[in-house]
Design an enzyme around this catalytic site. Structure first.
Site, PDB file in Angstrom:
ATOM      1  N   HIS A   1       0.836  -1.203   0.000  1.00 46.71           N
ATOM      2  CA  HIS A   1       0.000   0.000   0.000  1.00 46.71           C
ATOM      3  C   HIS A   1       0.877   1.261   0.000  1.00 46.71           C
ATOM      4  O   HIS A   1       0.752   2.123  -0.875  1.00 46.71           O
ATOM      5  CB  HIS A   1      -0.917  -0.020   1.231  1.00 46.71           C
ATOM      6  CG  HIS A   1      -1.853   1.152   1.318  1.00 46.71           C
ATOM      7  ND1 HIS A   1      -3.151   1.095   0.898  1.00 46.71           N
ATOM      8  CD2 HIS A   1      -1.671   2.422   1.770  1.00 46.71           C
ATOM      9  CE1 HIS A   1      -3.728   2.273   1.081  1.00 46.71           C
ATOM     10  NE2 HIS A   1      -2.853   3.096   1.610  1.00 46.71           N
ATOM     11  N   GLU A   2       1.767   1.338   0.961  1.00 48.64           N
ATOM     12  CA  GLU A   2       2.607   2.543   1.064  1.00 48.64           C
ATOM     13  C   GLU A   2       3.558   2.652  -0.126  1.00 48.64           C
ATOM     14  O   GLU A   2       3.848   3.755  -0.589  1.00 48.64           O
ATOM     15  CB  GLU A   2       3.381   2.562   2.388  1.00 48.64           C
ATOM     16  CG  GLU A   2       2.510   2.539   3.666  1.00 48.64           C
ATOM     17  CD  GLU A   2       1.447   3.642   3.730  1.00 48.64           C
ATOM     18  OE1 GLU A   2       1.682   4.743   3.202  1.00 48.64           O
ATOM     19  OE2 GLU A   2       0.363   3.379   4.309  1.00 48.64           O
TER      20      GLU A   2
ATOM     21  N   HIS B   1       1.804   4.472  -2.777  1.00 52.25           N
ATOM     22  CA  HIS B   1       1.848   5.927  -2.549  1.00 52.25           C
ATOM     23  C   HIS B   1       3.213   6.475  -2.971  1.00 52.25           C
ATOM     24  O   HIS B   1       3.319   7.506  -3.633  1.00 52.25           O
ATOM     25  CB  HIS B   1       1.649   6.240  -1.063  1.00 52.25           C
ATOM     26  CG  HIS B   1       0.225   6.203  -0.591  1.00 52.25           C
ATOM     27  ND1 HIS B   1      -0.789   6.921  -1.178  1.00 52.25           N
ATOM     28  CD2 HIS B   1      -0.365   5.539   0.444  1.00 52.25           C
ATOM     29  CE1 HIS B   1      -1.938   6.713  -0.527  1.00 52.25           C
ATOM     30  NE2 HIS B   1      -1.707   5.866   0.454  1.00 52.25           N
TER      31      HIS B   1
ATOM     32  N   GLU C   1      -4.729   7.547  -3.229  1.00 52.10           N
ATOM     33  CA  GLU C   1      -5.261   6.294  -2.692  1.00 52.10           C
ATOM     34  C   GLU C   1      -5.517   5.297  -3.827  1.00 52.10           C
ATOM     35  O   GLU C   1      -5.435   4.084  -3.616  1.00 52.10           O
ATOM     36  CB  GLU C   1      -6.543   6.626  -1.918  1.00 52.10           C
ATOM     37  CG  GLU C   1      -6.865   5.732  -0.767  1.00 52.10           C
ATOM     38  CD  GLU C   1      -5.783   5.567   0.290  1.00 52.10           C
ATOM     39  OE1 GLU C   1      -4.888   6.426   0.410  1.00 52.10           O
ATOM     40  OE2 GLU C   1      -5.832   4.548   0.992  1.00 52.10           O
TER      41      GLU C   1
END
Ligand code: ZN
Length: 502
Positions: A266-267, A270, A296
């Site tokens: 997830h990160e 980003h 997101e």
């Protein structure tokens, strides 16, 4: 001064503010990761001094003058579209910073500290009544803020615009109603399907050192460039940075290896966005992500669309087993894939699965919208919250710590922020639909771990344009369609009807 000279000096002034903000972000990263226990007092002096200087830089009347000179210059139309967009972004931020009276800014900052402290205590004591007056004040201050920023607009739209430029409450209501209609029956079908996963192996002990190796390996697989980034640990994972220095954090739990694994993906999503912004826009207002929703969309693309896909685990499971020794040797691909895609309606947003997650966000949005319109009151919140959890997710909330007080956002005054989480799902499913058309071998690319062409597509279409367009315009450009929920519902239906065999 020539028009070009005026434009250059405006951007030069803005560049200084951007660099100060980079320093602020790096200090924030250090505060969360490596600062010595007793460093807090000095750090808060550093933060306060920097914040005051940045505010001064950004509200310098000279900026207003320069903007005005450019806009009234007879040659204004000779500016390029890029220059005009930069000007638009500087002006928007300048207005946002200068329209608020100093005493309101101060009151909001002071109240935020009190509200967060009270929220922590009230949450621990499971006592909503304790938090209620501070929450009411947070809301009133944000309404006031919205009024100063734009008295003619729906206050919720003004707040929304801070996180998702030019998005409106009416548009989100339409999108979220569609999502609800599609997801609520789908979740019921998933829950009543006979083929439920066995997730017990997810809590097997997996040493942190192995999990660290996995995090680094996965970062390399998804092309998060660790020469321009790093992975550290914090209580709550986050990403911070810009271009060649974008850092992520995660949290390792010995008996929940999947937690750090997916939070890293997830990160990294980003971070990849920030690392791949167009180099030409560095230090310009344009050199930033288009919105939190778009951000997101990228984190969830890597976490869910790639990271939880059966195709990806066809590729990665052998490697995963190699890195984890004999811990998961007995787990086959189908078993593994079903477990990491376990759909289970729950009380807590942050640990929710891919399908139920949006409903958690929809509940918060509906409450925020109705609060901002005065249709409901802070007094009624627990009752309304619990009813919505029952209606949308079939979940009973027993105490308010697991209910209305679970997230810190409202204490922090972040009204209008939540919708961006679900917009990410809507956006990335739309992106996936186009990727599949433009890269017909998409599944094979994922199946073989050859993610480079997919990353290049995302970079060209999503990352490189940076902040050239507002999110709805960027999505229109990428997909040739207005924002819609069709593809996310389709994506969930296809994926989960196969996994759960219905
Ligand atoms: Zn995120």
């Amino acid at each position: 001064m020539t028009l070009q000279g005026t434009y250059d000096s405006l951007l030069q002034k803005n560049k200084k503010a951007i660099i100060y903000q980079m320093i602020q972000a790096q200090l924030g990263w250090d505060f969360e990761t490596y600062m010595p226990k007793k460093g807090g007092q000095q750090r808060s002096m550093q933060f306060a001094t920097l914040a005051a200087d940045i505010h001064k830089l950004m509200t310098d009347p000279k900026i207003g003058e320069l903007i005005n000179n450019i806009k009234t210059d007879p040659d204004y139309s000779s500016l390029s579209d890029i220059q005009k967009r930069n000007l638009y972004l500087v002006e928007k931020e300048y207005n946002r910073q200068t329209k608020l009276p100093a005493d309101l800014v101060e009151e909001i900052a002071k109240h935020q500290v009190i509200a967060i402290e009270t929220w922590k205590e009230a949450k621990a004591a499971k006592n909503y009544a304790m938090f209620k007056p501070e929450l009411k004040k947070s809301l009133d201050l944000q309404k006031k803020r919205a009024h100063y920023l734009d008295p003619d607009k729906h206050p919720y739209d003004v707040l929304l615009d801070i996180y998702e430029p030019n998005m409106t409450s009416a548009m989100i209501t339409r999108l979220f109603n569609e999502l609800k209609e599609g997801l609520v029956p789908l979740i019921k079908k998933i829950q009543s399907a006979p083929n439920q996963p066995d997730t017990s192996f997810l809590s097997r002990s997996c040493p942190i050192s192995i999990q660290e190796t996995l995090a680094t390996d996965l970062s390399n697989v998804v092309h998060y460039d660790l020469d321009c980034g790093r992975i550290d640990t914090t209580e709550h994972p986050f990403t911070t940075g810009y271009y060649q220095d974008v850092r992520i954090t995660t949290h390792y739990y010995e008996n929940e290896f999947d937690n750090a694994l997916f939070s890293t993906m997830h990160e990294a999503g980003h971070a990849i966005y920030e690392q791949n912004l167009d180099e030409a826009f560095r230090y310009q207002p344009l050199g930033q992500a288009a919105s939190l929703g778009l951000h997101e969309s990228q984190s969830r693309f890597f976490e869910n669309i790639i990271g939880r896909s059966p195709e990806f685990w066809e590729y990665y499971l052998p490697r995963f087993k190699e890195l984890t020794g004999d811990i998961f040797a007995d787990i086959d691909a189908q078993f593994f894939i079903h477990a990491i895609n376990h759909v289970k309606p729950s009380k807590i947003r942050v640990t929710a699965d891919e399908v139920t997650y949006s409903l958690h966000v929809i509940i918060r949005f509906e409450i925020e919208r109705d609060l901002s319109e005065g249709k409901i009151t802070v007094e009624e919140l627990p009752t309304i919250w619990n009813q919505k959890y029952k209606d949308y997710l079939g979940v009973d909330i027993e105490d308010d710590s697991e209910g209305v007080m679970q997230d810190t956002h409202w204490a922090a005054g972040l009204f209008g922020y939540f919708p961006t989480y679900a917009l990410g799902n809507i956006y990335n499913a739309m992106q996936l639909h186009v990727i599949r058309k433009e890269l017909p071998n998409y599944d094979d690319l994922v199946r073989t771990g050859n993610l480079k062409p997919i990353l290049e597509w995302l970079t060209k279409k999503v990352h490189q344009p940076a902040n050239l367009y507002d999110p709805a315009d960027l999505m229109q450009q990428i997909t040739n369609e207005p924002i819609n929920t069709k593809y996310f519902i389709e994506y969930c239906t296809n994926k989960y009807s196969k996994l759960y065999a219905f």
